[in-house]
Motif scaffolding. Sequence first.
Motif, PDB file in Angstrom:
ATOM      1  N   PHE A  75      -9.236  -6.507  -0.667  1.00 56.90           N
ATOM      2  CA  PHE A  75      -9.171  -5.062  -0.558  1.00 56.90           C
ATOM      3  C   PHE A  75      -9.134  -4.427  -1.951  1.00 56.90           C
ATOM      4  O   PHE A  75      -8.471  -4.923  -2.860  1.00 56.90           O
ATOM      5  N   ARG A  76      -9.835  -3.332  -2.097  1.00 51.90           N
ATOM      6  CA  ARG A  76      -9.879  -2.624  -3.366  1.00 51.90           C
ATOM      7  C   ARG A  76      -8.733  -1.614  -3.462  1.00 51.90           C
ATOM      8  O   ARG A  76      -8.223  -1.139  -2.456  1.00 51.90           O
ATOM      9  N   VAL A  77      -8.385  -1.277  -4.690  1.00 51.23           N
ATOM     10  CA  VAL A  77      -7.398  -0.226  -4.913  1.00 51.23           C
ATOM     11  C   VAL A  77      -8.020   1.104  -4.508  1.00 51.23           C
ATOM     12  O   VAL A  77      -9.113   1.446  -4.977  1.00 51.23           O
ATOM     13  N   PRO A  78      -7.385   1.858  -3.625  1.00 55.36           N
ATOM     14  CA  PRO A  78      -7.951   3.146  -3.204  1.00 55.36           C
ATOM     15  C   PRO A  78      -7.885   4.176  -4.322  1.00 55.36           C
ATOM     16  O   PRO A  78      -7.145   3.996  -5.296  1.00 55.36           O
ATOM     17  N   LEU A  95      -3.656 -11.851   7.920  1.00 52.21           N
ATOM     18  CA  LEU A  95      -4.954 -11.440   7.395  1.00 52.21           C
ATOM     19  C   LEU A  95      -4.799 -10.400   6.300  1.00 52.21           C
ATOM     20  O   LEU A  95      -5.523 -10.420   5.297  1.00 52.21           O
ATOM     21  N   PHE A  96      -3.867  -9.490   6.460  1.00 55.55           N
ATOM     22  CA  PHE A  96      -3.617  -8.509   5.404  1.00 55.55           C
ATOM     23  C   PHE A  96      -3.076  -9.199   4.161  1.00 55.55           C
ATOM     24  O   PHE A  96      -3.493  -8.895   3.041  1.00 55.55           O
ATOM     25  N   GLN A  97      -2.161 -10.130   4.319  1.00 61.30           N
ATOM     26  CA  GLN A  97      -1.602 -10.849   3.182  1.00 61.30           C
ATOM     27  C   GLN A  97      -2.693 -11.581   2.413  1.00 61.30           C
ATOM     28  O   GLN A  97      -2.704 -11.575   1.176  1.00 61.30           O
ATOM     29  N   TYR A  98      -3.624 -12.232   3.134  1.00 62.86           N
ATOM     30  CA  TYR A  98      -4.696 -12.972   2.480  1.00 62.86           C
ATOM     31  C   TYR A  98      -5.613 -12.058   1.675  1.00 62.86           C
ATOM     32  O   TYR A  98      -6.120 -12.438   0.624  1.00 62.86           O
ATOM     33  N   ARG A  99      -5.831 -10.847   2.189  1.00 65.11           N
ATOM     34  CA  ARG A  99      -6.828  -9.964   1.585  1.00 65.11           C
ATOM     35  C   ARG A  99      -6.228  -8.960   0.613  1.00 65.11           C
ATOM     36  O   ARG A  99      -6.959  -8.304  -0.129  1.00 65.11           O
ATOM     37  N   ASP A 100      -4.924  -8.817   0.641  1.00 61.83           N
ATOM     38  CA  ASP A 100      -4.247  -7.911  -0.270  1.00 61.83           C
ATOM     39  C   ASP A 100      -4.270  -8.503  -1.683  1.00 61.83           C
ATOM     40  O   ASP A 100      -4.525  -9.693  -1.872  1.00 61.83           O
ATOM     41  N   THR A 101      -3.999  -7.682  -2.687  1.00 63.90           N
ATOM     42  CA  THR A 101      -3.977  -8.143  -4.071  1.00 63.90           C
ATOM     43  C   THR A 101      -2.706  -7.650  -4.764  1.00 63.90           C
ATOM     44  O   THR A 101      -2.129  -6.631  -4.368  1.00 63.90           O
ATOM     45  N   PHE A 127       8.104 -12.375  -1.977  1.00 67.42           N
ATOM     46  CA  PHE A 127       7.963 -13.429  -0.968  1.00 67.42           C
ATOM     47  C   PHE A 127       6.524 -13.600  -0.484  1.00 67.42           C
ATOM     48  O   PHE A 127       6.296 -14.280   0.518  1.00 67.42           O
ATOM     49  N   HIS A 128       5.561 -13.023  -1.176  1.00 63.54           N
ATOM     50  CA  HIS A 128       4.169 -13.156  -0.738  1.00 63.54           C
ATOM     51  C   HIS A 128       3.773 -14.625  -0.668  1.00 63.54           C
ATOM     52  O   HIS A 128       4.108 -15.409  -1.571  1.00 63.54           O
ATOM     53  N   PRO A 129       3.052 -15.035   0.393  1.00 60.60           N
ATOM     54  CA  PRO A 129       2.691 -16.453   0.549  1.00 60.60           C
ATOM     55  C   PRO A 129       1.922 -17.030  -0.645  1.00 60.60           C
ATOM     56  O   PRO A 129       2.025 -18.230  -0.921  1.00 60.60           O
ATOM     57  N   SER A 130       1.165 -16.200  -1.338  1.00 64.82           N
ATOM     58  CA  SER A 130       0.399 -16.693  -2.489  1.00 64.82           C
ATOM     59  C   SER A 130       1.237 -16.814  -3.756  1.00 64.82           C
ATOM     60  O   SER A 130       0.752 -17.323  -4.767  1.00 64.82           O
ATOM     61  N   GLN A 131       2.486 -16.355  -3.687  1.00 61.58           N
ATOM     62  CA  GLN A 131       3.389 -16.388  -4.832  1.00 61.58           C
ATOM     63  C   GLN A 131       2.685 -15.876  -6.096  1.00 61.58           C
ATOM     64  O   GLN A 131       2.568 -16.569  -7.113  1.00 61.58           O
ATOM     65  N   TRP A 132       2.224 -14.636  -5.983  1.00 60.08           N
ATOM     66  CA  TRP A 132       1.548 -14.002  -7.116  1.00 60.08           C
ATOM     67  C   TRP A 132       2.399 -14.085  -8.378  1.00 60.08           C
ATOM     68  O   TRP A 132       3.595 -13.785  -8.349  1.00 60.08           O
ATOM     69  N   ARG A 133       1.781 -14.448  -9.484  1.00 59.33           N
ATOM     70  CA  ARG A 133       2.456 -14.424 -10.777  1.00 59.33           C
ATOM     71  C   ARG A 133       2.201 -13.071 -11.426  1.00 59.33           C
ATOM     72  O   ARG A 133       1.064 -12.595 -11.486  1.00 59.33           O
ATOM     73  N   ILE A 134       3.262 -12.469 -11.934  1.00 56.86           N
ATOM     74  CA  ILE A 134       3.130 -11.140 -12.525  1.00 56.86           C
ATOM     75  C   ILE A 134       2.179 -11.163 -13.723  1.00 56.86           C
ATOM     76  O   ILE A 134       1.398 -10.239 -13.925  1.00 56.86           O
ATOM     77  N   GLU A 135       2.235 -12.239 -14.501  1.00 53.71           N
ATOM     78  CA  GLU A 135       1.399 -12.303 -15.702  1.00 53.71           C
ATOM     79  C   GLU A 135      -0.092 -12.348 -15.370  1.00 53.71           C
ATOM     80  O   GLU A 135      -0.934 -12.116 -16.240  1.00 53.71           O
ATOM     81  N   LEU A 179      -7.233   1.027  11.987  1.00 54.59           N
ATOM     82  CA  LEU A 179      -6.614   0.106  11.037  1.00 54.59           C
ATOM     83  C   LEU A 179      -6.995  -1.335  11.349  1.00 54.59           C
ATOM     84  O   LEU A 179      -7.251  -2.138  10.428  1.00 54.59           O
ATOM     85  N   PHE A 180      -7.079  -1.691  12.631  1.00 54.85           N
ATOM     86  CA  PHE A 180      -7.437  -3.058  13.000  1.00 54.85           C
ATOM     87  C   PHE A 180      -8.871  -3.382  12.585  1.00 54.85           C
ATOM     88  O   PHE A 180      -9.133  -4.454  12.024  1.00 54.85           O
ATOM     89  N   PHE A 181      -9.801  -2.469  12.806  1.00 57.53           N
ATOM     90  CA  PHE A 181     -11.189  -2.751  12.438  1.00 57.53           C
ATOM     91  C   PHE A 181     -11.376  -2.734  10.925  1.00 57.53           C
ATOM     92  O   PHE A 181     -12.223  -3.452  10.392  1.00 57.53           O
ATOM     93  N   TRP A 182     -10.580  -1.948  10.213  1.00 57.35           N
ATOM     94  CA  TRP A 182     -10.581  -2.029   8.749  1.00 57.35           C
ATOM     95  C   TRP A 182     -10.088  -3.402   8.306  1.00 57.35           C
ATOM     96  O   TRP A 182     -10.616  -4.000   7.371  1.00 57.35           O
ATOM     97  N   LEU A 183      -9.104  -3.925   9.011  1.00 55.19           N
ATOM     98  CA  LEU A 183      -8.504  -5.199   8.651  1.00 55.19           C
ATOM     99  C   LEU A 183      -9.470  -6.363   8.850  1.00 55.19           C
ATOM    100  O   LEU A 183      -9.482  -7.306   8.051  1.00 55.19           O
ATOM    101  N   ILE A 184     -10.312  -6.323   9.882  1.00 53.69           N
ATOM    102  CA  ILE A 184     -11.168  -7.468  10.190  1.00 53.69           C
ATOM    103  C   ILE A 184     -12.571  -7.358   9.612  1.00 53.69           C
ATOM    104  O   ILE A 184     -13.316  -8.333   9.642  1.00 53.69           O
ATOM    105  N   GLN A 185     -12.952  -6.206   9.058  1.00 49.22           N
ATOM    106  CA  GLN A 185     -14.276  -6.140   8.446  1.00 49.22           C
ATOM    107  C   GLN A 185     -14.252  -6.990   7.174  1.00 49.22           C
ATOM    108  O   GLN A 185     -13.320  -6.895   6.379  1.00 49.22           O
ATOM    109  N   PRO A 186     -15.254  -7.868   6.978  1.00 51.77           N
ATOM    110  CA  PRO A 186     -15.126  -8.917   5.968  1.00 51.77           C
ATOM    111  C   PRO A 186     -15.514  -8.557   4.540  1.00 51.77           C
ATOM    112  O   PRO A 186     -15.256  -9.352   3.634  1.00 51.77           O
TER     113      PRO A 186
END
Length: 222
Positions: free
Chosen positions: A53-56, A86-92, A121-129, A41-48
């Motif tokens: 991250f894509r939807v599985p 790092l997960f928060q930054y790369r998550d969608t 509470f995501h740091p990017s404050q994703w907008r639903i729209e 999981l850690f190496f998945w997290l740091i591979q650039p």
Amino acid sequence: MPLFWLLGFPHRLKWWTPITRLQLRLSFRRLWLGSNNPLRLFFWLIQPFPWRFRVPPQLTAQELRNFKNIRTRRHDGILQLRCIPLFQYRDTPLRSIYRIYEYLCSGENYEVGYEVQYFFFHPSQWRIEDIPDPRDDNQERYAILASLIDVLVNSFNWRYDLGLRRSGNREDPQPACEVAPEWAREVKRLAEPLDFEPGFLKEENAFVRRNIYLSSAYFYNV
């Protein structure tokens, strides 16, 4: 040489400062304590690549009905990952929506509550729209996604009315109301009922309006 030491060794070097902000050493410790396979999981997290991250690949609603232990089998370490920068930054937001879909269909409703809180509470404050159209080719899954987005809109606006703010600071002014993206509003009602909870009192919600019988209660945890 211990991996913890290697991750922390260059912490005084100027070029390392942006990396230390990602809290890699703390992230590894989290995964070590909260994952079945922390190294993978850690190496998945740091591979650039790709950075986001894509939807599985997804299961159908019927396949998820009898899927046991989805958190460990499909989302290993998710409780810790949600706390890792790092997960928060790369998550969608789309990946988060699909996780909610999986939890709903597999009956792990408490996980729905955790994921909704993470989204809010995501740091990017994703907008639903701004959630993009997944153009899901499975009609049932597409209808569930659109419905849960409608419920998410209602639950976020309900939180705003309570005085909750996505920044965590109640002193912030109330944000504009959340609205569903246009694609979600256009998803049609299912021709045949999709009942996940036979016998439960059918509440009036966005799922029911699309002929899907799911409870929306866990979207309103605070």
